[in-house]
Write an enzyme that holds these catalytic residues in place. Structure first.
Site, PDB file in Angstrom:
ATOM      1  N   CYS A 150      -1.064 -47.981  36.468  1.00 18.64           N
ATOM      2  CA  CYS A 150       0.157 -48.168  36.899  1.00 18.64           C
ATOM      3  C   CYS A 150       1.125 -48.896  35.976  1.00 18.64           C
ATOM      4  CB  CYS A 150       0.021 -49.043  38.184  1.00 18.64           C
ATOM      5  SG  CYS A 150      -0.464 -48.232  39.698  1.00 18.64           S
ATOM      6  N   ASP A 151       2.128 -49.040  36.451  1.00 14.57           N
ATOM      7  CA  ASP A 151       3.388 -49.422  35.302  1.00 14.57           C
ATOM      8  C   ASP A 151       3.227 -50.094  34.501  1.00 14.57           C
ATOM      9  OD1 ASP A 151       4.271 -48.119  37.990  1.00 14.57           O
ATOM     10  OD2 ASP A 151       6.055 -48.958  37.961  1.00 14.57           O
TER      11      ASP A 151
ATOM     12  N   CYS B 279       1.821 -42.683  41.733  1.00 12.81           N
ATOM     13  CA  CYS B 279       2.788 -42.221  42.547  1.00 12.81           C
ATOM     14  C   CYS B 279       3.549 -40.734  42.114  1.00 12.81           C
ATOM     15  CB  CYS B 279       4.014 -43.125  42.866  1.00 12.81           C
ATOM     16  SG  CYS B 279       3.623 -44.416  43.966  1.00 12.81           S
TER      17      CYS B 279
ATOM     18  N   SER C  78      12.997 -49.200  39.156  1.00 17.41           N
ATOM     19  CA  SER C  78      11.756 -48.240  39.332  1.00 17.41           C
ATOM     20  C   SER C  78      12.242 -46.996  38.483  1.00 17.41           C
ATOM     21  CB  SER C  78      11.352 -47.955  40.898  1.00 17.41           C
ATOM     22  OG  SER C  78      10.649 -46.830  41.037  1.00 17.41           O
TER      23      SER C  78
END
Length: 554
Positions: free
Chosen positions: A118-119, A190, A467
């Site tokens: 993730c980010d 995602c 985002s």
């Protein structure tokens, strides 16, 4: 061996290893840390379970090492979106880098396999790995399947848009809940071109993760093969003494920026890539991104840059390797940049573009420039960022009156109650690295904008961030931020703001003399911060310089 031990200290360590059932013979093997972000709270890190860990341990053991799992923080921006917890997500990157540094140095590891998706966790782990500079590979978690509800493609970000449509009365509560239930059908990143997939691509372009890892379906057999490959490769690196510092250069980071421009990657890259580059004394600035954006065209778009394509279509078309192949063919990437799995040229040679409609040749781009622009003017005198690959072309030039809010929550409530209308330029300030503190993303507000079909009809200017899935005319990372006295703090309701993406301009129609007059009575808005957030606020740099506490590390 990478580390130097004396007999007493090694025996002292081994006594503790014996307590856990490790034999005397196995204690002589080089210890490889499996630095794992697995947890039960978010789907991005969920794939790194005991099954795949055991496969990696077996691979390391066969190659003569001893793989031991070491857990570190794994967070997900989506879990805390539109909550006070979102202030912790960007600071978590630096915290993760500290954890990687600590567990590697404290345990005197010979090598590492980093596992994250993730980010903030991917760049955080890589920051720590560059500081430690021992042999390291990375396995990222692969992408999540796209969701579907009533024949409509869904991702996580559609839930926010659906909520705004539900509040507006354009969607039933049943359909809103249906979108929520079907948006995220499997573990993984995602499946849009958000920060997670951009950062996974960064890990592969830099040479840490196996070929295709950034564009593979999570938990597939192909992904498991990559897990074993990452484990085997770190043992090769340990035996050869190959460290990240042997192959990571400024050109490596420029290649990442080239790839990001070609694919419309996340604006969060302007925080992570500069911060990461500083760990090896390389300077990557917002101007670096803008310069590359002007020469590297956008050749592949997936959501939000495309209405329906997701990572599934991108994967089938040849994925990251196919984009690299097109860029190398056009002479736009440094093909001799090296990595754990060979050079960029090697990666291009192994790849094939299977669908030119998804991954275009450079000669037939989606857009002649890359997916991002750096704006300047009397708003953002250092810089401001826009992902124009997600902006409708008719909104590249926009002028309107300012409506100012000192938090995203205030602006979000205002748009839900129709207090913000078409033609407005919404200013959300005091959401920067120091002002919030923590620089949360303004995704919730922009999702409401899209949910109300205002994506081409109003603009947002903010010192917060976005985002990677954010669409619409959203300008962020305004530096200096409002808290530090940037002109963003001095804008008043009704001031006319001019945006021109093509000319890279962001201005408010207020004279320097009037701004100076307003500054005389200005005081920063203080928001509560304690513990880690306060430490971060007191020590972080601006968004223009990576928003990190680790800017000066050499």
């Amino acid at each position: 061996m990478i580390r130097t031990w004396n007999e007493e200290s090694l025996d002292h360590r081994n006594a503790l290893l014996y307590a856990m059932g490790i034999s005397e013979e196995d204690a002589k093997r080089p210890v490889i840390g499996l630095i794992n972000s697995w947890n039960e709270m978010n789907p991005g890190h969920f794939p790194f379970d005991k099954t795949v860990i055991q496969e990696m341990k077996d691979e390391i053991y066969r190659a003569g090492g001893l793989g031991l799992e070491l857990p570190v923080t794994g967070i997900c921006d989506g879990i805390c979106s539109n909550t006070p917890g979102d202030r912790y997500t960007l600071p978590a990157r630096d915290l993760v880098s500290s954890e990687v540094e600590m567990v590697a140095e404290l345990n005197m590891l010979e090598g590492m396999v980093l596992m994250a998706t993730c980010d903030k966790v991917v760049p955080g782990m890589l920051m720590g790995a560059l500081r430690v500079n021992i042999p390291a590979t990375m396995l990222t978690g692969g992408y999540m399947a796209a969701g579907c509800y009533k024949d409509r493609m869904l991702t996580l970000t559609h839930t926010k848009q659906a909520y705004a449509a539900y509040v507006e009365g354009e969607m039933s509560r049943e359909d809103y809940k249906g979108v929520v239930r079907h948006a995220c059908p499997t573990p993984g990143a995602c499946p849009f071109m958000g920060t997670a997939n951009t950062m996974c691509a960064m890990a592969e372009i830099l040479g840490f993760s196996p070929d295709g890892n950034a564009s593979v379906r999570s938990q597939s057999e192909k992904w498991r093969q990559m897990a074993r490959a990452a484990a085997g490769k770190v043992m090769e690196a340990v035996k050869a003494g190959k460290r990240p510092g042997d192959f990571i250069t400024r050109k490596s980071f420029e290649n990442v920026v080239c790839y990001m421009m070609a694919t419309g990657g996340s604006t969060n890259s302007l925080l992570h890539i500069p911060a990461l580059a500083r760990q090896v004394a390389a300077d990557i600035t917002p101007e670096t991104f803008d310069t590359i954006s002007r020469k590297v065209p956008l050749i592949s778009t997936i959501y939000p840059n495309h209405p329906v394509y997701t990572m599934e279509e991108f994967d089938r078309a040849g994925g990251l390797g196919a984009v690299v192949k097109e860029l190398v063919k056009a002479g736009l990437m440094e093909a001799e940049a090296d990595g754990m799995y060979g050079t960029i040229r090697d990666k291009a040679d192994r790849a094939e573009n299977l669908d030119p409609q998804v991954i275009h040749p450079v000669s037939e781009p989606v857009n002649r420039q890359g997916g991002l622009a750096v704006l300047h003017g009397n708003i953002g005198t250092e810089s401001a960022i826009v992902k124009f690959s997600a902006v409708a072309e008719n909104a590249y030039t926009f002028t309107g009156p300012a409506k100012c809010y000192d938090s995203q929550e205030d602006a979000w409530n205002a748009i839900l109650k129709d207090r913000i209308v078409a033609g407005d330029v919404v200013v959300i300030r005091y959401e920067g690295p120091k002002g919030s503190p923590g620089m949360p993303h303004m995704e919730t507000f922009m999702a409401a904008v899209l949910g109300k079909n205002l994506g081409e009809k109003l603009a947002l200017v903010s010192d917060g961030r976005f985002s990677g899935a954010t669409g619409g005319l959203a300008i962020g990372h305004v530096s200096p931020e409002a808290y530090e006295g940037g002109n963003l703090a001095l804008i008043e309701d009704g001031d006319i703001i001019h945006i021109d993406i093509r000319s890279r301009s962001l201005r408010v129609e207020v004279s320097d003399e009037e701004l100076a007059r307003r500054r005389e009575s200005w005081k920063p808005k203080e928001k509560p911060a304690s513990g880690w957030l306060k430490l971060y606020k007191n020590n972080c740099t601006s968004a223009h310089r990576g928003a990190t506490v680790y800017w000066d590390t050499y």
